[in-house]
Design an enzyme around this catalytic site. Structure first.
Site, PDB file in Angstrom:
ATOM      1  N   SER A 127       0.830  -1.209   0.000  1.00 22.67           N
ATOM      2  CA  SER A 127       0.000   0.000   0.000  1.00 22.67           C
ATOM      3  C   SER A 127       0.861   1.254   0.000  1.00 22.67           C
ATOM      4  CB  SER A 127      -0.870  -0.016   1.255  1.00 22.67           C
ATOM      5  OG  SER A 127      -1.411   1.253   1.492  1.00 22.67           O
ATOM      6  N   TYR A 152      -2.235  -0.402  10.102  1.00 24.66           N
ATOM      7  CA  TYR A 152      -2.462  -0.931   8.753  1.00 24.66           C
ATOM      8  C   TYR A 152      -1.180  -0.822   7.922  1.00 24.66           C
ATOM      9  CZ  TYR A 152      -3.940  -1.018   3.878  1.00 24.66           C
ATOM     10  OH  TYR A 152      -4.026  -1.302   2.533  1.00 24.66           O
TER      11      TYR A 152
HETATM   12  N1  LIG Z   1      -8.475  -0.157  -2.422  1.00 22.01           N
HETATM   13  C1  LIG Z   1      -7.405   0.591  -2.172  1.00 22.01           C
HETATM   14  O1  LIG Z   1      -7.400   1.817  -2.349  1.00 22.01           O
HETATM   15  C2  LIG Z   1      -6.125  -0.039  -1.678  1.00 22.01           C
HETATM   16  C3  LIG Z   1      -4.996   0.789  -1.505  1.00 22.01           C
HETATM   17  C4  LIG Z   1      -3.824   0.215  -1.039  1.00 22.01           C
HETATM   18  C5  LIG Z   1      -3.746  -1.138  -0.795  1.00 22.01           C
HETATM   19  N2  LIG Z   1      -4.860  -1.915  -0.964  1.00 22.01           N
HETATM   20  C6  LIG Z   1      -4.730  -3.348  -0.675  1.00 22.01           C
HETATM   21  O2  LIG Z   1      -5.209  -4.070  -1.798  1.00 22.01           O
HETATM   22  C7  LIG Z   1      -5.842  -5.271  -1.388  1.00 22.01           C
HETATM   23  C8  LIG Z   1      -7.256  -5.334  -1.910  1.00 22.01           C
HETATM   24  O3  LIG Z   1      -7.956  -4.184  -1.441  1.00 22.01           O
HETATM   25  P1  LIG Z   1      -9.507  -3.987  -1.700  1.00 22.01           P
HETATM   26  O4  LIG Z   1      -9.749  -2.531  -1.789  1.00 22.01           O
HETATM   27  O5  LIG Z   1      -9.946  -4.884  -2.797  1.00 22.01           O
HETATM   28  O6  LIG Z   1     -10.080  -4.483  -0.284  1.00 22.01           O
HETATM   29  P2  LIG Z   1     -11.389  -5.348   0.043  1.00 22.01           P
HETATM   30  O7  LIG Z   1     -11.610  -5.192   1.501  1.00 22.01           O
HETATM   31  O8  LIG Z   1     -12.497  -4.960  -0.868  1.00 22.01           O
HETATM   32  O9  LIG Z   1     -10.946  -6.824  -0.289  1.00 22.01           O
HETATM   33  C9  LIG Z   1     -10.239  -7.640   0.598  1.00 22.01           C
HETATM   34  C10 LIG Z   1     -10.957  -8.970   0.690  1.00 22.01           C
HETATM   35  O10 LIG Z   1     -10.189  -9.816   1.541  1.00 22.01           O
HETATM   36  C11 LIG Z   1     -11.060 -10.590   2.323  1.00 22.01           C
HETATM   37  N3  LIG Z   1     -10.348 -10.968   3.541  1.00 22.01           N
HETATM   38  C12 LIG Z   1      -9.935 -10.179   4.556  1.00 22.01           C
HETATM   39  N4  LIG Z   1      -9.342 -10.893   5.513  1.00 22.01           N
HETATM   40  C13 LIG Z   1      -9.362 -12.186   5.097  1.00 22.01           C
HETATM   41  C14 LIG Z   1      -8.890 -13.404   5.655  1.00 22.01           C
HETATM   42  N5  LIG Z   1      -8.310 -13.445   6.854  1.00 22.01           N
HETATM   43  N6  LIG Z   1      -9.071 -14.545   4.951  1.00 22.01           N
HETATM   44  C15 LIG Z   1      -9.670 -14.532   3.738  1.00 22.01           C
HETATM   45  N7  LIG Z   1     -10.161 -13.408   3.162  1.00 22.01           N
HETATM   46  C16 LIG Z   1      -9.983 -12.246   3.834  1.00 22.01           C
HETATM   47  C17 LIG Z   1     -12.251  -9.669   2.614  1.00 22.01           C
HETATM   48  O11 LIG Z   1     -13.432 -10.389   2.892  1.00 22.01           O
HETATM   49  C18 LIG Z   1     -12.350  -8.867   1.310  1.00 22.01           C
HETATM   50  O12 LIG Z   1     -13.332  -9.409   0.438  1.00 22.01           O
HETATM   51  C19 LIG Z   1      -5.752  -5.284   0.142  1.00 22.01           C
HETATM   52  O13 LIG Z   1      -4.620  -6.021   0.497  1.00 22.01           O
HETATM   53  C20 LIG Z   1      -5.580  -3.822   0.490  1.00 22.01           C
HETATM   54  O14 LIG Z   1      -4.920  -3.672   1.727  1.00 22.01           O
HETATM   55  C21 LIG Z   1      -6.042  -1.408  -1.411  1.00 22.01           C
END
Ligand SMILES: NC(=O)c1ccc[n+]([C@@H]2O[C@H](COP(=O)([O-])OP(=O)(O)OC[C@H]3O[C@@H](n4cnc5c(N)ncnc54)[C@H](O)[C@@H]3O)[C@@H](O)[C@H]2O)c1
Length: 330
Positions: A127, A152
Site C-alpha cells: 500500500s 495498517y
Molecule cells: N483499495 C485501495 O485503495 C487499496 C490501496 C492500497 C492497498 N490496498 C490493498 O489491496 C488489497 C485489496 O484491497 P480492496 O480494496 O480490494 O479491499 P477489500 O476489503 O475490498 O478486499 C479484501 C478482501 O479480503 C477478504 N479478507 C480479509 N481478511 C481475510 C482473511 N483473513 N481470509 C480470507 N479473506 C480475507 C475480505 O473479505 C475482502 O473481500 C488489500 O490487500 C488492500 O490492503 C487497497
C-alpha cells in the site's frame, strides 16, 4: 495456468479474477467473506465470477493455517495473487487484531504455501500507506519507509519484509504492489469516493479532513488491474542487480496515477458526476492519515510498459453510474 487469487470477493480481487478468467486461466478465488462492510457488495462481485466455468470459489480464512496448507497441497497453484487483507487505515485504530490475523498471519500462510508447493510467482498487495509522512515527492520505491503512521501501514510494510525473507531463503519470486487509493465501480463503502457520493446524493454534508488540504493519487480500478495482470507475468529473477544489496528474486512497484489531485478537485469531480453541490464540514486531520500520496511510476513503466492514466473526472462518472444502479439492487 492455475492461479490462487485471495480476496476474490473484494474490490480489486474480483476484477483481477475476472481478467484472468477472460484470459482463459483457471482461477481459485478465496475469501472469508468477513462483514467489515456490506456482505451484499461482496456477493454482487462474486456473482460476476460464478458464470465462468474456469472459476472456483473457496470460503476460507487465511489465518487458518491447516486449511490453507491443505489447499496449496491439493491445488498446486502455479501463481498466487494475494489481495486479501483487512484494509482501511482508520479501522486499524479500532480493531488492531483483525489486522494481525488477516495481514500478518494471513501473509504467513500464503508464504508457507508458496514455499512448500513451488509457486512460480507470488504477487501481493502492499500500500502507498507505507510511505507514512514521507515528504519527498513523488514517492519512490527506493525511499526509506521505516516510519508507518498506522498499524495498517505497519502490517503492509511487514508483508514486504516477510516476502523479502522468503524470497531470499527459499528463492520464491515475489512482487509487492504499493497501490495508491483505488476507486471505481464496485469500490469500497469505507472509502471517500463512496462516502462522498452517498452523502451528496442524499443531501447530507461531507466531512472534509485536514480542511481539504490533502492530496491523493487516485487510481482507477481498470488501471490497477492492467498493472497487476502485466506484472504477474514479469517474474523477478535471482541476482538481479538491486541498490539494496539484496540478490533475492524480490520486487516492489508503485501502482498509482502519478498525478495527485487536491481534495477540492476530487470533490468537484464527484459533484459534477452527481449533478449536485456538496455541503462541506471542514475537519482536522485524522490520526493515521497522511497529507499527500504521490506515486513515482517510472519503475512500473520500465517493467511493463504501462502506467495508469484515467482521470478522476472520467473515473468518477463511471463510479457514480454504478453506485446508483447498485443502490437499486439493495
Ligand atoms: N483499495 C485501495 O485503495 C487499496 C490501496 C492500497 C492497498 N490496498 C490493498 O489491496 C488489497 C485489496 O484491497 P480492496 O480494496 O480490494 O479491499 P477489500 O476489503 O475490498 O478486499 C479484501 C478482501 O479480503 C477478504 N479478507 C480479509 N481478511 C481475510 C482473511 N483473513 N481470509 C480470507 N479473506 C480475507 C475480505 O473479505 C475482502 O473481500 C488489500 O490487500 C488492500 O490492503 C487497497
Amino acid at each position: 495456468m492455475k492461479f490462487l487469487v485471495t480476496g476474490a470477493a473484494g474490490f480489486i480481487g474480483m476484477y483481477v479474477c475476472k481478467r484472468l478468467l477472460e484470459q482463459g486461466h483457471y482461477v481459485v478465488g478465496l475469501d472469508n467473506l468477513n462483514t467489515y462492510y456490506l456482505p451484499k457488495l461482496k456477493q454482487h462481485r462474486l456473482d460476476q465470477l460464478f458464470p465462468y466455468d474456469n472459476f472456483t470459489f473457496i470460503k476460507k480464512d487465511l489465518a487458518d493455517r491447516d486449511a490453507i496448507a491443505a489447499l496449496f497441497k491439493e491445488e498446486q497453484f502455479q501463481r498466487v495473487i494475494h489481495l486479501a487483507a483487512q484494509a482501511g487505515v482508520r479501522y486499524s485504530l479500532e480493531a488492531p487484531f483483525d489486522y494481525v490475523d488477516s495481514n500478518l498471519v494471513g501473509m504467513m500462510t500464503i508464504l508457507e504455501g508458496c514455499r512448500h508447493n513451488k509457486v512460480e510467482h507470488l504477487v501481493y498487495a502492499s500500500s502507498s500507506s507505507v510511505y507514512g509522512m514521507n515528504t519527498k515527492v513523488p514517492f519512490s520505491e527506493s525511499d526509506t519507509v521505516d516510519h508507518p503512521v498506522s498499524l495498517y501501514a505497519a502490517t503492509k510494510k511487514s508483508n514486504e519484509l516477510m516476502a523479502h525473507s522468503y524470497s531470499h531463503l527459499y528463492g520464491i519470486p515475489t512482487t509487492g504492489l504499493r497501490f495508491f487509493t483505488v476507486y471505481g465501480p464496485g469500490g469500497r463503502p469505507d472509502m471517500a469516493p463512496w462516502l462522498f457520493t452517498e452523502a451528496i446524493l442524499n443531501d447530507r454534508p461531507i466531512k472534509v479532513f485536514n480542511q481539504g488540504k490533502m492530496m491523493r493519487d487516485f487510481t482507477y480500478i481498470d488501471d490497477i488491474v492492467e498493472g497487476v495482470i502485466r506484472i504477474q507475468e514479469v517474474i523477478p529473477e535471482l541476482n538481479e542487480s538491486n541498490e539494496t544489496g539484496s540478490t533475492a528474486p524480490y520486487k516492489i512497484f508503485n501502482i498509482g496515477n502519478n498525478q495527485p489531485i487536491q481534495l477540492s478537485e476530487f470533490i468537484e469531480a464527484i459533484e459534477s458526476a452527481c449533478g449536485k453541490q456538496a455541503e462541506k464540514i471542514l475537519m482536522d486531520m485524522q490520526p493515521g492519515d497522511v497529507p499527500k500520496t504521490y506515486a513515482d511510476t517510472a519503475q512500473l513503466e520500465t517493467a511493463v510498459g504501462y502506467k495508469p492514466s484515467t482521470t478522476i473526472q472520467e473515473g468518477m462518472v463511471k463510479f457514480v453510474e454504478w453506485y446508483k444502479t447498485f443502490q437499486k439492487e439493495l
